[in-house]
Write a protein that holds these residues in place. Sequence first.
Motif, PDB file in Angstrom:
ATOM      1  N   GLU A 118       0.812  -1.214   0.000  1.00  0.00           N
ATOM      2  CA  GLU A 118       0.000   0.000   0.000  1.00  0.00           C
ATOM      3  C   GLU A 118       0.843   1.261   0.000  1.00  0.00           C
ATOM      4  OE1 GLU A 118      -2.833  -0.416   3.161  1.00  0.00           O
ATOM      5  OE2 GLU A 118      -4.121  -1.737   1.954  1.00  0.00           O
ATOM      6  N   GLN A 119       2.075   1.185   0.529  1.00  0.00           N
ATOM      7  CA  GLN A 119       2.973   2.333   0.464  1.00  0.00           C
ATOM      8  C   GLN A 119       3.348   2.674  -0.970  1.00  0.00           C
ATOM      9  OE1 GLN A 119       6.294   1.215   2.943  1.00  0.00           O
ATOM     10  NE2 GLN A 119       5.527   2.339   4.713  1.00  0.00           N
ATOM     11  N   ARG A 120       3.363   1.681  -1.837  1.00  0.00           N
ATOM     12  CA  ARG A 120       3.769   1.905  -3.232  1.00  0.00           C
ATOM     13  C   ARG A 120       2.578   2.191  -4.145  1.00  0.00           C
ATOM     14  NH1 ARG A 120       7.653   3.276  -1.289  1.00  0.00           N
ATOM     15  NH2 ARG A 120       9.492   2.007  -0.818  1.00  0.00           N
ATOM     16  N   VAL A 141      -0.720   4.438  -5.573  1.00  0.00           N
ATOM     17  CA  VAL A 141      -1.190   5.814  -5.741  1.00  0.00           C
ATOM     18  C   VAL A 141      -2.575   5.757  -6.390  1.00  0.00           C
ATOM     19  CG1 VAL A 141       1.144   6.765  -5.956  1.00  0.00           C
ATOM     20  CG2 VAL A 141      -0.088   6.004  -8.006  1.00  0.00           C
ATOM     21  N   PRO A 142      -3.347   6.842  -6.289  1.00  0.00           N
ATOM     22  CA  PRO A 142      -4.664   6.847  -6.938  1.00  0.00           C
ATOM     23  C   PRO A 142      -4.562   6.553  -8.432  1.00  0.00           C
ATOM     24  CG  PRO A 142      -4.455   8.703  -5.438  1.00  0.00           C
ATOM     25  CD  PRO A 142      -3.097   8.075  -5.525  1.00  0.00           C
ATOM     26  N   ALA A 180      -7.174  10.102 -10.659  1.00  0.00           N
ATOM     27  CA  ALA A 180      -6.016  10.973 -10.847  1.00  0.00           C
ATOM     28  C   ALA A 180      -5.730  11.043 -12.338  1.00  0.00           C
ATOM     29  CB  ALA A 180      -4.807  10.434 -10.092  1.00  0.00           C
ATOM     30  N   GLY A 217      -2.587   9.370 -13.197  1.00  0.00           N
ATOM     31  CA  GLY A 217      -2.341   8.147 -12.450  1.00  0.00           C
ATOM     32  C   GLY A 217      -2.251   6.927 -13.343  1.00  0.00           C
ATOM     33  N   ARG A 224       7.599   2.393 -13.274  1.00  0.00           N
ATOM     34  CA  ARG A 224       6.196   2.646 -12.923  1.00  0.00           C
ATOM     35  C   ARG A 224       5.270   1.887 -13.873  1.00  0.00           C
ATOM     36  NH1 ARG A 224       9.036   7.205 -11.703  1.00  0.00           N
ATOM     37  NH2 ARG A 224       8.459   8.302  -9.783  1.00  0.00           N
ATOM     38  N   ASP A 251       4.433   3.662  -7.622  1.00  0.00           N
ATOM     39  CA  ASP A 251       3.245   4.196  -8.291  1.00  0.00           C
ATOM     40  C   ASP A 251       2.380   3.095  -8.895  1.00  0.00           C
ATOM     41  OD1 ASP A 251       4.246   6.595  -7.546  1.00  0.00           O
ATOM     42  OD2 ASP A 251       4.604   7.377  -9.563  1.00  0.00           O
ATOM     43  N   ARG A 274      -3.809   2.025  -7.101  1.00  0.00           N
ATOM     44  CA  ARG A 274      -4.494   1.635  -5.866  1.00  0.00           C
ATOM     45  C   ARG A 274      -5.765   0.886  -6.240  1.00  0.00           C
ATOM     46  NH1 ARG A 274      -4.333   6.346  -2.544  1.00  0.00           N
ATOM     47  NH2 ARG A 274      -2.314   5.520  -1.896  1.00  0.00           N
TER      48      ARG A 274
END
Length: 585
Positions: free
Chosen positions: A298-300, A302-303, A308, A311, A383, A467, A470
């Motif tokens: 979850e740390q890695r 992003v929306p 986004a 995103g 990414r 990235d 999520r």
Amino acid sequence: MKKRLVAAAAAAATAVAVASGAPAADPTDFLKTSAAQADELPPALMPYQQRWVADEAQLKVAEKGRRVGLTWAEAADDVLIAASEGGSKVFYISATQDMAREYIEACALWARAFNVAANEMGEGLFDDGDDAEGNRRYIKTYEIVFPRSGQRIVALSSRPTNLRGKQGVIVIDEAAFHGDLDALLKAAMAMLLWGDKVRIISTHDGVENPFNQLVQDIRAGKKGNVTEANVHRITFRQAVQEGLYRRVCLRKGKVWTQADEDAWVAAAYRFYGDHSAEELDAVPSASAGAYLSLTLIEQRMVPAWPAAADGPAIVRGKWDDAFAYLSEDVRRHAINGWLAENLAPHLARLHKNRRHVFGEDFARNRDQAVTAILEEDTDLTHRPLLTFELANCPFSSQEQILEYVIRRLPRFRGGAMDATGNGAALAEKMAQLFGVEMIEQVKLNDGFYLAHMPKLKAALQDGTLLDLARDSQHRDDLRAIKLVQGIPKVPRQTTQTAGGKAAAAEGGERLQRHGDFAIALFLAEYAFHREAGEVGWTPVQSGSRFWEGVADEATVRRWNSKPNNRAADLVGGLGGPDSGRKAGW
């Protein structure tokens, strides 16, 4: 290295005869493949021992089961190192005095087998400096000196606290059981700066042990490539398969039978009981459960798009059963429309000056076929800007979609595709289109997982892979990677969570997940580490529309009027002197 291997081969029969004390008669017949070999002894080293000795990596680590004879093989190599012209000293560091003496006796045996001049085994003292109270500390040693080279092998009866001022090859046996392995490794690694080598041999002593951490760091590539640092995994069962019990029979003058071997193996596992996985199978204890922590994943994340605007995007397509049986032109037309609407806008967002790779996990019916596209930024971070998932998509349509995507990837660096089972056909087709150097057809197995999955974890931990979109399904897929007998992989069973299954049931879905995104991301990250080239596209400058499938009338007349010169016309059309065009590659 070649001279050392030739010497080892020449001494093979002598070494086995000395070690066994048994005549080369009937007890060795089971090792022969023909009558002509009946009077020959087997090689002195078994295949896994040979691979260990042949490995020239500066830092070499063996995670192993008990009593597989690796110290015996290391002794052979150490004698050749110390006795050869321009050789090095060898320092063997053991946990006990008995281990040191056993090792030096093996070295003495090999010296006789190799017929190299060596002094008789002697004893000495190793100056280990002052202890915490300021008292001088000495360690008893066993030594063999080789007068011709001027080098020696020193076996320490206990572990030193420092190796300052020492130079030579360092061998650390049963490293996991050293009281301060981190400090010892730090001192030993200094030898690498002078071109010497470090060999570390051990069974496991827990997943959090520094020895296991070193193994994982090497597999993750944190200690260099395989010529700089390498791990050998030797389980008890593997050693038996490669001749360990047969060698026991040879030494005891006993005739081998499969029934006796099976009973011997079963007895070993009974003896170690609950500890057999660690003691025999090289699996560090407490190494079960999820490989990637929920926090790390979850740390890695992003929306995702469209929440986004910039995103990472996830595109999901699903087709009903009837679609597969429509005519080919209808299916191709429908897929072209789906591509233009769903994938083309996201492919257009990819940076034109950055490198791109893809990883693909194949599926046809129940699971999703997932492809992850990674973009490498200028700071070398990766990414997954686009992931697309295809549910119940026909084989030919998957081929059409993947070809469309690959041809539009800027600075295409290569791809890795799941070629296990039915995925082999699609992977082969892409390799035919784009070249086997650019498309690797990966057979997913325990060896591949063990060698490369730690790199995925290291990339997430180091922040060089970031990235991720999520998405709960992608999160669950990554959590599906488990440690199974010490090997990080996606298990065979379905990995969809209970919530995911319930949601599918409510919607009448038949689909399930099997760590699909995890495999695609894993293969994409692997693709960036492959030694491959890069493909860049230069668009054709078109005076006519011939190459777009609709020729102008003058081109058609010229083509039809010169049937014998069609090959020349093709060359001219692809940048020939009369065409004014440039090649498409």
